[in-house]
Design a protein around this motif. Sequence first.
Motif, PDB file in Angstrom:
ATOM      1  N   ARG A  44     -21.285   2.850  -4.063  1.00 35.73           N
ATOM      2  CA  ARG A  44     -22.373   3.266  -5.035  1.00 35.73           C
ATOM      3  C   ARG A  44     -21.881   3.967  -6.195  1.00 35.73           C
ATOM      4  O   ARG A  44     -21.313   5.036  -5.995  1.00 35.73           O
ATOM      5  CB  ARG A  44     -23.738   3.906  -4.227  1.00 35.73           C
ATOM      6  N   GLY A  48     -20.445  -1.845 -12.602  1.00 34.89           N
ATOM      7  CA  GLY A  48     -20.649  -3.223 -12.186  1.00 34.89           C
ATOM      8  C   GLY A  48     -20.040  -4.222 -13.029  1.00 34.89           C
ATOM      9  O   GLY A  48     -20.742  -4.909 -13.783  1.00 34.89           O
ATOM     10  N   VAL A  61     -24.232  -5.362   2.251  1.00 31.75           N
ATOM     11  CA  VAL A  61     -24.592  -4.293   1.200  1.00 31.75           C
ATOM     12  C   VAL A  61     -25.528  -3.303   1.832  1.00 31.75           C
ATOM     13  O   VAL A  61     -26.412  -3.517   2.385  1.00 31.75           O
ATOM     14  CB  VAL A  61     -25.346  -5.114   0.253  1.00 31.75           C
ATOM     15  N   GLY A  83     -24.153  -8.496  -7.044  1.00 31.83           N
ATOM     16  CA  GLY A  83     -23.933  -7.777  -8.196  1.00 31.83           C
ATOM     17  C   GLY A  83     -24.626  -8.663  -9.348  1.00 31.83           C
ATOM     18  O   GLY A  83     -24.330  -8.273 -10.469  1.00 31.83           O
ATOM     19  N   SER A  86     -26.144  -5.927 -11.786  1.00 35.62           N
ATOM     20  CA  SER A  86     -25.544  -5.335 -12.630  1.00 35.62           C
ATOM     21  C   SER A  86     -24.882  -6.144 -13.918  1.00 35.62           C
ATOM     22  O   SER A  86     -24.728  -5.713 -14.812  1.00 35.62           O
ATOM     23  CB  SER A  86     -24.255  -4.522 -11.812  1.00 35.62           C
ATOM     24  N   ARG A  93     -23.144   0.022  -9.692  1.00 31.25           N
ATOM     25  CA  ARG A  93     -23.564  -0.211  -8.471  1.00 31.25           C
ATOM     26  C   ARG A  93     -24.684   0.529  -7.784  1.00 31.25           C
ATOM     27  O   ARG A  93     -24.279   1.969  -7.719  1.00 31.25           O
ATOM     28  CB  ARG A  93     -22.173  -0.338  -7.419  1.00 31.25           C
TER      29      ARG A  93
END
Length: 223
Positions: A44, A48, A61, A83, A86, A93
Amino acid sequence: MTADVQGILRQTRLLSSVPAGDLAAVAAASRLRTFRRGQVVFTRGDPGGTLIVVVTGRVKVVVRSADGGELTLTVVHPGETIGDVSVADGGPRSADAETLDQCQLLLVPREAIQDICAREPAAALALADSVAASLRRLTEAASDLVFLDLPRRVAKVLLSLPRDGDGTIRPGLRQEDLAHQVGSTRQSVNAALSGFQRRGWIEVRDRTVTVKHVSALDRFAGQ
């Protein structure tokens, strides 16, 4: 190598309808990487900058609390992507990603996806659909955590997992991983599975879970 990568990209919902020339350009900009089991893909707050396509293996995830608690938001299987959000907004992320098996992952630069979406309405629509699907999934998961008791959450997860023709969930299912998906402990998940087995709905042997009566489990879960 490029031909293989193009085939991988063509199998994704996002790029399935992209013209061959554009797909070749995306493939040339992408790179294939191998990750060992239990390896962190990103955390995190990381930039991204790539769309990740799972080629082999599975990736979970997750979000984690300061005291080490873990909640699995989703498990991503081959042919699926990580993703998308992002890629759409350029933000960092919002969760951690970690491999559940040895994996091959294809890393696609955000700029390549953005360029395709700017020129191909079908790709832009597919990206929007993917982001919407993520939002719906997270909304449903939040609702389940608040309104469903633990056994029903376990039942819903079991029904969502890939199964063989005889109902066996593949690959093997660790109770610890299942606990992270339903926001509980391994001991509580074990009690729920034992209850299902006593009813004859499932059969548990080591890490193998076989769903014997889908309709009964489905009715119990309220789906």
